[in-house]
Design a protein around this motif. Structure first.
Motif, short mmCIF file in Angstrom:
data_model
loop_
_atom_site.label_atom_id
_atom_site.label_comp_id
_atom_site.label_asym_id
_atom_site.label_seq_id
_atom_site.Cartn_x
_atom_site.Cartn_y
_atom_site.Cartn_z
N ILE A 126 0.88 -1.16 0.02
CA ILE A 126 0.11 -0.01 0.17
C ILE A 126 1.04 1.35 0.01
O ILE A 126 0.50 2.30 -0.43
N LEU A 127 1.98 1.37 0.65
CA LEU A 127 2.85 2.46 0.82
C LEU A 127 3.52 2.77 -0.42
O LEU A 127 3.78 3.86 -1.02
N THR A 128 3.94 1.74 -1.09
CA THR A 128 4.50 1.65 -2.37
C THR A 128 3.55 2.24 -3.41
O THR A 128 3.95 3.06 -4.38
N VAL A 129 2.16 1.78 -3.50
CA VAL A 129 1.48 2.19 -4.32
C VAL A 129 1.18 3.82 -4.24
O VAL A 129 1.20 4.66 -4.97
N ILE A 130 1.17 4.18 -2.83
CA ILE A 130 0.83 5.64 -2.50
C ILE A 130 1.84 6.36 -3.02
O ILE A 130 1.92 7.58 -3.65
N PHE A 131 3.21 5.77 -2.75
CA PHE A 131 4.56 6.72 -3.17
C PHE A 131 4.38 6.63 -4.61
O PHE A 131 4.90 7.99 -5.12
N ILE A 132 4.13 6.01 -5.34
CA ILE A 132 4.16 5.91 -6.83
C ILE A 132 3.14 7.03 -7.49
O ILE A 132 3.39 7.69 -8.25
N TYR A 133 1.94 6.89 -6.75
CA TYR A 133 0.82 7.92 -7.09
C TYR A 133 1.29 9.25 -6.88
O TYR A 133 1.38 10.13 -7.63
N VAL A 134 1.79 9.67 -5.62
CA VAL A 134 2.17 10.76 -5.12
C VAL A 134 3.34 11.39 -6.00
O VAL A 134 3.53 12.47 -6.50
N SER A 135 4.25 10.45 -6.28
CA SER A 135 5.34 10.69 -7.17
C SER A 135 5.29 11.17 -8.68
O SER A 135 5.45 12.19 -9.07
N SER A 136 4.21 10.38 -9.25
CA SER A 136 3.33 10.66 -10.50
C SER A 136 2.73 12.19 -10.54
O SER A 136 2.97 12.92 -11.47
N GLN A 137 1.95 12.33 -9.52
CA GLN A 137 1.23 13.83 -9.30
C GLN A 137 2.40 14.77 -9.21
O GLN A 137 2.22 15.81 -9.74
N ALA A 138 3.46 14.52 -8.41
CA ALA A 138 4.46 15.56 -8.24
C ALA A 138 5.17 15.88 -9.71
O ALA A 138 5.45 16.95 -10.10
N ASN A 139 5.29 14.97 -10.28
CA ASN A 139 5.92 14.83 -11.62
C ASN A 139 5.36 15.79 -12.63
O ASN A 139 5.65 16.44 -13.33
N LYS A 140 3.79 15.32 -12.40
CA LYS A 140 2.82 16.16 -13.43
C LYS A 140 2.86 17.68 -13.08
O LYS A 140 2.96 18.62 -14.02
N GLN A 141 2.80 17.87 -11.78
CA GLN A 141 2.90 19.46 -11.22
C GLN A 141 4.41 19.95 -11.60
O GLN A 141 4.32 21.22 -11.89
N ILE A 142 5.45 19.32 -11.52
CA ILE A 142 6.84 19.97 -11.88
C ILE A 142 6.70 20.10 -13.19
O ILE A 142 7.12 21.20 -13.82
#
Length: 105
Positions: A32-48
């Motif tokens: 679950i933590l891995t999935v959350i990390f991947i999702y947050v990382s993806s969202q952060a990359n989109k914002q960047i």
């Protein structure tokens, strides 16, 4: 088998089940933590990427303004460079006229 080993067998099985359950739960938490990390990382990359695109647009506008101003400065510099030539020419013509008038007198 002895009586003692028969009594300990259910306790061992229960302990094994508890340990297995704890390990399974910790594995699920890691997943679950891995999935959350991947999702947050993806969202952060989109914002960047969005922020970078905004800055690219700002930089392009700034560069176009700079180019426009550079062209205006170049035009003004050419006009300023032409002014002394015309002034010198006019002054030389006036001096020639005055000299010519003085020679006539």
């Amino acid at each position: 088998m002895t009586l003692e080993s028969k009594v300990n067998t259910p306790k061992k099985q229960k302990r094994n089940i508890v340990i297995g359950s704890v390990l399974l739960a910790s594995s699920l938490i890691c997943i679950i933590l891995t999935v959350i990390f991947i999702y947050v990382s993806s969202q952060a990359n989109k914002q960047i990427e969005s922020i970078r695109e905004d800055y690219r647009k700002v930089a392009d506008r700034r560069d176009s303004k700079v180019m426009k101003l550079a062209g205006q400065v170049e035009d003004l510099q050419k006009k300023l460079d032409a002014i002394p030539d015309r002034t010198a020419t006019k002054t030389a013509d006036k001096v020639k006229q005055v000299v010519a008038e003085d020679d006539k007198k």
